[in-house]
Design a protein around this motif. Sequence first.
Motif: not given
Length: 194
Positions: A41-46, A83-84, A94-97, A129-135
């Motif tokens: 089974p998988i978590l929500s894909p990105v 989480v994905g 990719l940032y994976l907690p 999931p973490p969110l990446y924006m503007l560095g």
Amino acid sequence: PIRLTDAPDSDTLVTRASEGILERIGGPDGKSVWKSKMPEPILSPVVDNEQIFAATSTGQIAMLDGTTGDIRWSAKIPQPLVVGPGVGKNKPQLYLPGNHSNLYVLSRNSGECKEVLYLGHAAGSIAVPPLYMLGHLFIFENPAPDYSTVRIFATNDEGLELKPAQSPFRLKGNIVVPPQIDGRRVIVITDLGE
């Protein structure tokens, strides 16, 4: 379902998470373009730029080609996942907690672990999931039932060398819905309406 592009007739990614199945459905005609099955089974894909990232609760993560559904690479981190990954639009990492303690930074092109950051979060306290924006990388933690903490890390141009950009701040309630980007703003809502 996840739309693969912003076009009105975009193809859609449909998942049957408990069966580990991902399927691309054609936008114009609703027909199956491809179907791929993960071994568990998988978590929500990105989805980002025809790349699909699917993770499992056992710590497995794979990158699928959005055009063909073929698995391009697969990697395993040493912790379970809740989480994905967080993915910056067209960014190299990719940032994976992990379920607790650590954040893993993986190459989106190979799955190679590039960096591990000790966060010290409790098991199960990260629900989105973490969110990446503007560095900057935003990490949303729910350390208690009545509040959440937002941590912001600055990165270099490659999305590595994470360093705190400011002191963490609290919000009333838990963050259980993935935050959204609107231009140069991050929109976050908690389960208590803050």
